[in-house]
Enzyme design. Sequence first.
Site, PDB file in Angstrom:
ATOM      1  N   LYS A   1      10.803   2.573  -3.141  1.00 35.03           N
ATOM      2  CA  LYS A   1      10.108   1.705  -2.198  1.00 35.03           C
ATOM      3  C   LYS A   1       8.862   2.370  -1.609  1.00 35.03           C
ATOM      4  O   LYS A   1       7.819   1.722  -1.448  1.00 35.03           O
ATOM      5  CB  LYS A   1      11.056   1.275  -1.075  1.00 35.03           C
ATOM      6  CG  LYS A   1      12.120   0.277  -1.530  1.00 35.03           C
ATOM      7  CD  LYS A   1      13.046  -0.086  -0.390  1.00 35.03           C
ATOM      8  CE  LYS A   1      13.941  -1.273  -0.743  1.00 35.03           C
ATOM      9  NZ  LYS A   1      14.904  -0.987  -1.821  1.00 35.03           N
TER      10      LYS A   1
ATOM     11  N   SER B   1      16.246   3.409  -4.132  1.00 39.37           N
ATOM     12  CA  SER B   1      15.319   2.873  -3.129  1.00 39.37           C
ATOM     13  C   SER B   1      14.264   3.872  -2.682  1.00 39.37           C
ATOM     14  O   SER B   1      13.369   3.514  -1.902  1.00 39.37           O
ATOM     15  CB  SER B   1      16.095   2.353  -1.911  1.00 39.37           C
ATOM     16  OG  SER B   1      16.745   1.151  -2.233  1.00 39.37           O
TER      17      SER B   1
ATOM     18  N   TYR C   1      17.520  -5.746   5.537  1.00 41.80           N
ATOM     19  CA  TYR C   1      17.178  -5.006   4.320  1.00 41.80           C
ATOM     20  C   TYR C   1      17.039  -5.994   3.169  1.00 41.80           C
ATOM     21  O   TYR C   1      17.897  -6.855   2.974  1.00 41.80           O
ATOM     22  CB  TYR C   1      18.268  -3.982   4.033  1.00 41.80           C
ATOM     23  CG  TYR C   1      17.902  -2.928   3.030  1.00 41.80           C
ATOM     24  CD1 TYR C   1      16.602  -2.426   2.933  1.00 41.80           C
ATOM     25  CD2 TYR C   1      18.870  -2.401   2.177  1.00 41.80           C
ATOM     26  CE1 TYR C   1      16.287  -1.453   2.008  1.00 41.80           C
ATOM     27  CE2 TYR C   1      18.572  -1.419   1.266  1.00 41.80           C
ATOM     28  CZ  TYR C   1      17.277  -0.947   1.180  1.00 41.80           C
ATOM     29  OH  TYR C   1      16.965   0.024   0.264  1.00 41.80           O
TER      30      TYR C   1
END
Length: 407
Positions: free
Chosen positions: A64, A61, A174
Amino acid sequence: MAETIETSFHAAIEAGKINGAVICATDAKGHPIYNQALGARTLLSGEKVPQRLDDVLFIASGTKLITTIVVMQCVEQGLLSLTDDLSSIAPELAAKQVMTGFSDDGETPLLEPRNRPITLEMLLTHTSGTDYWFANPHVERWCQKFDPSGGSPRPVAEAFLYPLGFQPGSSWMYSTGLDWAGKIVERVTGRTLGETVQRSVCDPLGITDAQFNPVTREDLRPRLVDLNPQDPDALGRAVMGGRGEINEHSLGDFGGHGLFMPAADYIKILHSLLANDGKLLKPTTVDDVFQDHLSQESRAGYRAALAGPLGTLFRVGIDLETKTGHGLGGVVTLEGVDGWYGEGTMTWGGGLSLVWFIDRKNDLCGICAIQPTLPDFHGEIVETLKQNFRRDIYRKHAAWKEQQQIV
């Protein structure tokens, strides 16, 4: 006495709880506050070699933030707007209904129409309702019952075809929002997300060693930490606590999790945002990225998520009592913490073993990428090590500044 990076990480390595780690930190002027590769990695042959700063890591992640950057570049270019309805670009999103639960017999999902459009700002701040399946029990149950493709590799629009977890803009959870945002970038640019990231993020910073899953470049594979006997397909299993489905089931470039690159290159991206040097984004755009973008309506859902079962993951090392919000690239602190994060610090993680932060008030940014052991994943120890990094890097920064004054 507070534990240092050296004592805690070396103890974990010697005890066989982690294999190693790569830690980088710098200030806005590019001074190397800390750059260390600790421990060793195991080659596919079984041979152990020292961990190196240029080893290629699965950043999960951590992807991101990079996707946010290319999205905001598209906004600067007039290709996208943060607040426009995305229906014309992503009709799959427009077609989604909102799931509120299941019927009493547990067989039929309860669905209702969306009451407002999904925007780019919602995707970037996890307020769109495009929840990760593991973060929403109703969505997880829907996937178990109705996902027709099972675990086969699929592109974004097919991998996340399930209903929304709440009305867009009404809460926080999330989500796969950055995966959808990456797909939208592909559609407005006519290039793959990987091509755009290389052209618009990596090239300006001299980064040459980044690739989305699967890593096929022959010059990168010898340095690929996640190519080892415990992970022969280089899926990033250790970063995900032993699970490799998130990459195994992905087809194409996923903006929420798919990148592999060295930590020594990721710090260049963090540094560019810290210095606000204009190489990636206009200064005013960077300022906007670091603003809290949660609405009053979504903030209640955000606070509930922080206090919920996955709250430790969402708080990324910050106490529940500390006021936080969500910017366009991660959690932002809305107040400072003495001796630590300043107000306006942005931070997020990658899988279960990577963390990054950018503290513009205290002039520091950093990344810590831990390489856990498998098959036994020692989650509590990894969490403790991440927090030791977060705290000790500030002590090292303070000591470095004192040394500069003496010199």
